[in-house]
Design an enzyme around this catalytic site. Structure first.
Site, PDB file in Angstrom:
ATOM      1  N   ASP A 121       0.806  -1.227   0.000  1.00  0.00           N
ATOM      2  CA  ASP A 121       0.000   0.000   0.000  1.00  0.00           C
ATOM      3  C   ASP A 121       0.838   1.276   0.000  1.00  0.00           C
ATOM      4  O   ASP A 121       0.420   2.299   0.534  1.00  0.00           O
ATOM      5  CB  ASP A 121      -0.944  -0.002   1.206  1.00  0.00           C
ATOM      6  CG  ASP A 121      -2.036  -1.038   1.070  1.00  0.00           C
ATOM      7  OD1 ASP A 121      -2.636  -1.116  -0.009  1.00  0.00           O
ATOM      8  OD2 ASP A 121      -2.269  -1.781   2.036  1.00  0.00           O
ATOM      9  N   ASP A 181      -7.016  -3.605  -5.914  1.00  0.00           N
ATOM     10  CA  ASP A 181      -6.618  -2.353  -5.258  1.00  0.00           C
ATOM     11  C   ASP A 181      -5.178  -1.965  -5.586  1.00  0.00           C
ATOM     12  O   ASP A 181      -4.825  -0.777  -5.629  1.00  0.00           O
ATOM     13  CB  ASP A 181      -6.730  -2.482  -3.735  1.00  0.00           C
ATOM     14  CG  ASP A 181      -7.944  -3.231  -3.238  1.00  0.00           C
ATOM     15  OD1 ASP A 181      -8.341  -4.222  -3.887  1.00  0.00           O
ATOM     16  OD2 ASP A 181      -8.485  -2.859  -2.190  1.00  0.00           O
TER      17      ASP A 181
END
Length: 404
Positions: A121, A181
């Site tokens: 991330d 994602d």
């Protein structure tokens, strides 16, 4: 002989034609009103953060509300970079130095993540904070953090799979999971190549985008959430979901990551297959029978109790931001019209009331319905993409490049 056309018919034709290329002024986002609300709410958020328990400074950013109370997260949380990013967007929209000062303060709290190789991330955390900061200030230290973060993210790339590993958790389910994602973390890699001249980062990003394009999508251009690979052979082992309704369903926010991700990849590469993919994803989303008329989707397009299912405003905000950018590469005014409608719907029905929700700008997002987590609550990333969409709309309105 001259053919006389009924004036009413002319008006109808013009009205229909206009409706296909854009919205009337009354249907466009009201930048001044929207921005004033966002500033007032963020002022409240800053005061609420001061009052919240930050566990001796280890919690650095707001994420959501739990039982009505503000939930702060550590820098390692995937959402930690969104609030600093919001502050940078407020500075960009207002030119008010107050927001710049706050943005610098909250961005600095994320810096240690540049060495955290345990997560994919990095884009969400570092690029949304330091990336926006560098774009607006050209601070050389921010540049260094971006480059180091890209180096750290690159360590998660497996050349056999051709993709970046998403999670280290859930090892009992997946040997090498890649989630949709992860497309949003590629922007950091593209930026690192531009800042350094080292094409390694660019090549990793392209490889990941191509592998995802090959394996993540169904024939109708909906996307799986999680693809499990064999890290030794690159073979696809599993196709699942983690936050969607079922393995075969279309998770609304996942569709947003896909739309946004391939639009961004086209911007960075000008590869036409990415543009075509983005257009096909958009078509799936907005032609789906379960898309509500206000264009704010239910949390999953295949959730069984629609229309009683909760909405996901975060997905809608991602759609709007992506659509504004996509319009720049297609000259399709319908994309702008849809984004405008989303923004108006959010303003009308899904914004937090002034002075409420501890300072979050929006309400009614859904984090993970299958885990009964963060259902029908404010979420920091909804606010982030909403403000990003507002920046992009303002650029379009001012006849400037959507991305600056």
């Amino acid at each position: 002989m001259i053919n006389l056309i009924n004036p009413k018919r002319i008006f109808l034709i013009l009205l229909i034609a206009f409706s296909t290329i854009g919205f009337t002024n009354a249907q466009k986002p009201n930048i001044r009103k929207t921005l004033k609300h966002a500033e007032q709410q963020t002022d409240l958020m800053l005061s609420e953060i001061e009052k919240a328990d930050d566990k001796n400074g280890t919690l650095v950013s707001p994420r959501t509300l739990e039982n009505g109370e503000l939930k702060l997260v550590a820098s390692k949380d995937w959402t930690s970079g969104f609030f600093p990013g919001e502050l940078w967007y407020l500075f960009e929209l207002t030119k008010d130095e107050k927001w710049k000062t706050e943005a610098q303060k909250f961005t600095s709290k994320i810096e240690e993540e540049k060495l955290n190789g345990k997560t994919h991330d990095m884009g969400f955390k570092v690029y949304n904070s330091f990336g926006n900061g560098y774009r607006l200030t050209k601070d050389n230290h921010y540049k260094e953090v971006i480059i180091q973060s890209a180096k750290t993210l690159a360590t998660r790339f497996n050349p056999i799979v051709g993709a970046i590993r998403s999670w280290d958790h859930n090892a009992d389910k997946w040997d090498f999971p890649v989630i949709i994602d992860n497309m949003l973390n590629l922007e950091l890699l593209f930026e690192a190549t531009k800042l350094t001249g080292d094409s390694t980062f660019y090549k990793i990003a392209v490889s990941h985008a191509n592998t995802t394009l090959k394996n993540h999508f169904r024939p109708d251009f909906s996307t799986y959430h999680v693809i499990g690979y064999n890290p030794k052979t690159g073979e696809v082992v599993k196709k699942n979901t983690h936050q969607g309704y079922s393995d075969a369903s279309a998770w609304a926010r996942g569709m947003g990551w896909a739309l946004y991700g391939y639009t961004m990849c086209y911007r960075e590469t000008k590869d036409p297959k990415y543009l075509e993919q983005a257009k096909n994803i958009e078509k799936f989303i907005f032609s789906h029978k379960n898309m509500p008329s206000d264009l704010v989707p239910y949390w999953d397009f295949d959730a069984p109790q629609i229309p009683q299912e909760p909405k996901d405003v975060s997905a809608a905000a991602i759609y709007a931001s992506a659509l504004y950018e996509l319009s720049a590469y297609t000259n399709n005014k319908n994309y702008i019209a849809k984004a405008n409608k989303i923004m108006k719907s959010i303003n009308k029905k899904y914004s937090a009331a002034l002075g409420e929700k501890r300072g979050f700008i929006l309400d009614h997002s859904t984090g993970s319905k299958p885990h009964n987590g963060e259902v029908d609550v404010p979420l920091s990333y909804a606010d982030y993409y909403y403000l990003e969409a507002l920046v992009r709309y303002k650029n379009i309105k001012n006849q400037q490049p959507v991305i600056q």
